[in-house]
Design an enzyme around this catalytic site. Structure first.
Site, PDB file in Angstrom:
ATOM      1  N   HIS A 142     -55.323   0.324 -92.478  1.00  0.00           N
ATOM      2  CA  HIS A 142     -55.432  -0.119 -92.535  1.00  0.00           C
ATOM      3  C   HIS A 142     -53.931  -1.016 -92.734  1.00  0.00           C
ATOM      4  CE1 HIS A 142     -59.762  -1.396 -90.930  1.00  0.00           C
ATOM      5  NE2 HIS A 142     -59.560  -1.064 -91.976  1.00  0.00           N
ATOM      6  N   SER A 179     -60.432  -2.222 -96.523  1.00  0.00           N
ATOM      7  CA  SER A 179     -61.282  -2.322 -94.680  1.00  0.00           C
ATOM      8  C   SER A 179     -61.389  -3.734 -95.009  1.00  0.00           C
ATOM      9  CB  SER A 179     -61.426  -1.397 -94.561  1.00  0.00           C
ATOM     10  OG  SER A 179     -62.511  -0.899 -95.447  1.00  0.00           O
ATOM     11  N   LYS A 195     -57.156   3.608 -85.619  1.00  0.00           N
ATOM     12  CA  LYS A 195     -56.461   1.783 -85.898  1.00  0.00           C
ATOM     13  C   LYS A 195     -55.483   0.935 -85.031  1.00  0.00           C
ATOM     14  CE  LYS A 195     -60.363   1.858 -89.189  1.00  0.00           C
ATOM     15  NZ  LYS A 195     -60.141   2.179 -90.814  1.00  0.00           N
TER      16      LYS A 195
END
Ligand SMILES: *Cc1c(COP(=O)(O)O)cnc(C)c1O
Length: 391
Positions: free
Chosen positions: A208, A180, A239
């Protein structure tokens, strides 16, 4: 008497070090440009990779589900809080990840905590990349398993550690899919090879990578075509998916086990209907609207190449996460502040989030940034880079 004076001392230390930060309230939605204190800034610090936080289809799904099913669920899922749509989203996620089943948790953070703490006992060993996310570290802390840490993406070190792990019931290797703070991709093919050699379970946290890597954003496991060889895939819905939550995709047996032993699942209330409906619609969008991922990667290449040409050290990121390496904490925040004065919101990341001496400005471009947004940001980076003599 101030009973918290002992904390004040610690906070004063942060202020002396120049790493004390106030929260920055946004006065707009999370977009490519955000409003702060009445002014507009190019946003380079969000995880809203595909711009889905404000996608019309997700917003409408939230509104419709809320009208019909209400604002909350009023119970944990095992008691009276499972809606059909909760189960449907899990079926959808399992299909998306090409696994037998999936289970949604309240967040990515609680997914890692819930999974690791549930499956590992004192008979087991967990071997973790040293740069894994805090939620993995905390999940490991909650277990009685033997804990080992291997050097970041260092396969020699991983093998050395595996060689010392004969006498355990289970050997679990755990890694971020995309790291990340650095944006590099874990060497999953090599990890899988070692796992097979040393009869180990592989767990990947794709927070991610989901919505970013692989076919339609299926993640790092799909990116390397390792379906069936990585045993546990963790993802976040917070996300690129643009909403909120976390999930694990794996074999039915593990999913069923977690429905009985996953503590955040058992002891914390289920997602509001509006959240679940939006997550479900987000997966539909990933499958039906490839243009978001295409723009994300086009912007990523443009931004990375431009920063490199300007002379910035952007490490070896292979994803839309681009760290601009600075080194020293105080300087990093000063550079971030100067970027802010130039209309760019790009937060400095310092110790303890990253190691001492590796402070950086962490940027993430999104699908929603236009060429003009990125040019404005690059102009500011050049100006500030020259000012602080880092290019
Ligand atoms: C952000 C992140 C999480 C936590 O996900 P949330 O849904 O925000 O709780 C977990 N793992 C990694 C690697 C992350 O980057």
């Amino acid at each position: 008497m101030n009973v918290f004076s002992f904390l004040e001392d610690e906070m004063n230390l942060l202020k002396d070090l120049g790493t004390y930060r106030d929260l920055v309230p946004l006065e707009s939605c999370q977009g490519p440009v955000v409003k702060i204190n009445g002014k507009e800034y190019v946003q380079l610090s969000s995880n809203n990779y595909l711009g889905l936080t404000s996608h019309k289809r997700l917003i409408n799904a939230t509104i419709e589900a809320t009208k019909i099913y209400g604002a909350g669920t009023g119970s944990v899922r095992t008691i009276a809080g499972t809606l059909e749509m909760h189960n449907d989203l899990e079926k959808q996620l399992a299909k998306f990840k090409k696994t037998e089943d999936a289970l949604v948790f309240q967040s990515g953070f609680t997914t890692n905590q819930g999974v690791l703490s549930a499956i590992l006992t004192d008979k087991d060993v967990v071997i973790s990349d040293e740069l894994n996310h805090a939620s993995i570290i905390d999940g490991i802390r909650l277990t009685k398993a033997t804990k080992k840490v291997y050097k970041h993406v260092d396969m020699k070190d991983l093998e050395t550690q595996l060689k010392q792990c004969d006498n355990y019931r289970v050997r679990l290797i755990v890694t971020d899919g995309v790291f990340s703070m650095d944006g590099n991709i874990a060497p999953l093919p090599e990890i899988v090879k070692l796992a097979e050699k040393y009869n180990s379970i592989v767990m990947v946290d794709d927070a991610h990578a989901s919505g970013v890597l692989g076919d339609c954003g299926r993640g790092s496991v799909n990116h390397f075509k390792l379906e069936g060889k990585v045993h546990i895939q963790v993802g976040t819905l917070s996300k690129a998916i643009g909403v909120f939550g976390g999930y694990i995709a794996s074999d039915s047996i593990l999913i069923n086990f977690l429905k009985h032993r996953g503590r955040p699942f058992l002891f914390s209330t289920s997602h509001p209907p509006g959240v679940t409906a939006a997550c479900s619609e987000a997966i539909n969008v990933l499958l039906e609207e490839p243009e978001h991922m295409e723009r994300l990667w086009k912007n990523t290449y443009y931004f990375k190449n431009s920063l490199k040409q300007l002379g910035f050290n952007i490490s070896n990121s292979k994803t839309p996460i681009t760290p601009i390496m600075i080194g020293e904490d105080h300087l990093t925040h000063k550079i971030s502040d100067e970027l802010f004065s130039n209309g760019v919101f790009a937060q400095g990341i310092t110790y303890p989030t990253v190691r001492k001496g590796t402070a950086r400005i962490r940027t993430i471009v999104t699908a929603q940034h236009t060429k003009e947004h990125l040019e404005k940001a690059l102009y500011a980076f050049e100006k500030v880079g020259l000012l602080f003599k880092i290019i």
